[in-house]
Design a protein around this motif. Structure first.
Motif, PDB file in Angstrom:
ATOM      1  N   MET A 133       0.903  -1.129   0.010  1.00 22.54           N
ATOM      2  CA  MET A 133      -0.023  -0.019  -0.068  1.00 22.54           C
ATOM      3  C   MET A 133       0.919   1.183   0.020  1.00 22.54           C
ATOM      4  N   VAL A 134       1.984   1.273   0.868  1.00 23.81           N
ATOM      5  CA  VAL A 134       2.751   2.574   1.030  1.00 23.81           C
ATOM      6  C   VAL A 134       3.566   2.485  -0.434  1.00 23.81           C
ATOM      7  N   GLN A 135       4.055   1.490  -0.851  1.00 29.67           N
ATOM      8  CA  GLN A 135       4.987   1.510  -2.202  1.00 29.67           C
ATOM      9  C   GLN A 135       4.256   2.083  -3.169  1.00 29.67           C
ATOM     10  N   SER A 136       2.877   1.676  -3.488  1.00 30.11           N
ATOM     11  CA  SER A 136       2.115   2.060  -4.414  1.00 30.11           C
ATOM     12  C   SER A 136       1.478   3.287  -4.368  1.00 30.11           C
ATOM     13  N   SER A 137       1.370   4.003  -3.222  1.00 27.48           N
ATOM     14  CA  SER A 137       0.762   5.308  -2.874  1.00 27.48           C
ATOM     15  C   SER A 137       1.049   6.506  -3.758  1.00 27.48           C
ATOM     16  N   SER A 138       0.213   7.447  -3.791  1.00 28.30           N
ATOM     17  CA  SER A 138       0.710   8.611  -4.620  1.00 28.30           C
ATOM     18  C   SER A 138       1.721   9.396  -4.043  1.00 28.30           C
ATOM     19  N   ILE A 139       1.813   9.292  -2.720  1.00 27.46           N
ATOM     20  CA  ILE A 139       2.926  10.159  -1.666  1.00 27.46           C
ATOM     21  C   ILE A 139       4.139   9.450  -2.246  1.00 27.46           C
ATOM     22  N   GLN A 140       4.321   8.128  -2.114  1.00 28.61           N
ATOM     23  CA  GLN A 140       5.545   7.328  -2.358  1.00 28.61           C
ATOM     24  C   GLN A 140       5.965   7.681  -3.948  1.00 28.61           C
ATOM     25  N   ILE A 141       5.126   7.573  -4.875  1.00 29.72           N
ATOM     26  CA  ILE A 141       5.489   7.930  -6.137  1.00 29.72           C
ATOM     27  C   ILE A 141       5.936   9.265  -6.461  1.00 29.72           C
ATOM     28  N   ASP A 142       5.297  10.262  -5.782  1.00 29.86           N
ATOM     29  CA  ASP A 142       6.108  11.580  -6.037  1.00 29.86           C
ATOM     30  C   ASP A 142       7.349  11.544  -5.369  1.00 29.86           C
ATOM     31  N   ALA A 143       7.615  11.037  -4.087  1.00 27.31           N
ATOM     32  CA  ALA A 143       8.949  10.825  -3.433  1.00 27.31           C
ATOM     33  C   ALA A 143       9.975  10.372  -4.327  1.00 27.31           C
TER      34      ALA A 143
END
Length: 280
Positions: free
Chosen positions: A66-76
């Motif tokens: 879930m964290v890996q595919s989150s938009s926040i992580q993608i932005d990071a």
């Protein structure tokens, strides 16, 4: 790429850090605590223990995904690539970050480490001031922060957690970093052995077990922190529960500090080990 003097300096620092882990001597109280924890779980039927840790492992797997595919992580991820391109404009993907020097990689990683230590500090302060709802959400929130920290450190050194192997490595690094110091030496050796003996860089072929009775010490520490916060929450200084906020902030900061330090050493080691192998 050539193995430089700076690479060797970092390699030696990792070796010294590892030696300190191996030489760490637990106190008598810590040894008694280990025995108590193991005996407590041994009283439970084996099938109950198995189900408990299987469900905990499954929860961690889903949380990581879930964290890996989150938009926040993608932005990071995009920000990490943008930072890397400042040093080398030929970088297109996370794996290309291996083209940078160890100092450049450390700079990128340290930016994310500092931010997430601050997030943990703030999260601890909020849990120390709030009610039961905020206290109850503290463990899940801290797990997310620290899993995300490990993922970002991994990407900062060129390892993206979108394969079964890298996902398992990131989760095991998180688990090891959350362990008490007296157990981290053994965890480090096991992790190094896994990457050295891996037969496939995509699929994970090793032991998938993540949690066990010894790993439970960190959640129990978090529960003890919650009890301490509850006790001191009504002791106000200027209308603010500063003592309980300090307890929460300090405990959370220390946890993320331990996890991020372990993760950074591990991914530095992987980067340098790969560089040594290429040179040979």
């Amino acid at each position: 790429m050539e193995f430089t003097k700076r690479d060797m300096k970092t390699w030696n620092e990792i070796s010294e850090w590892q030696d300190k882990l191996n030489q760490y001597n637990p106190t008598d109280l810590a040894s008694l605590y280990d025995k108590w924890l193991e005996q407590s779980f041994s009283r439970l039927p084996e099938d109950v223990q198995q189900q408990f840790f299987e469900k905990l492992d499954t929860w961690l797997f889903h949380l990581h995904a879930m964290v890996q595919s989150s938009s926040i992580q993608i932005d990071a991820r995009d920000r990490i690539l943008a930072s890397a391109r400042v040093f080398n404009d030929e970088i297109e993907e996370i794996k290309d970050i291996h083209l940078l020097t160890i100092d450049q990689l450390n700079y990128i990683a340290n930016q994310h480490i500092a931010k997430h230590r601050l997030y943990s500090f703030v999260q601890g302060g909020i849990s120390g001031r709030g009610g039961l709802l905020l206290l109850g959400s503290d463990i899940p929130a801290m797990t997310v922060i620290n899993v995300r920290t490990v993922q970002l450190i991994a990407m900062s050194y060129g390892f993206e957690g979108n394969t079964p192997f890298e996902m398992m490595m990131a989760l095991k690094v998180f688990n090891a970093g959350a362990m008490p110091k007296r157990l981290q030496g053994v965890a480090w050796v096991e992790l190094v052995r896994e990457i050295q003996t891996a037969e496939d860089e995509y699929w994970y072929m090793g032991i998938e077990e993540l949690t066990n009775p010894k790993w439970m010490e960190q959640p129990l520490k978090q529960l003890l922190k919650a009890v301490s916060i509850t006790v001191f929450r009504k002791k106000l200084l200027g209308g603010v529960p500063l003592i309980s906020m300090a307890i929460g902030a300090g405990a959370n900061y220390q946890m993320t500090k331990d996890v991020s330090e372990f993760a950074q050493k591990f991914y530095q080691y992987r980067y340098l080990q790969g560089k040594k192998a290429d040179e040979e």
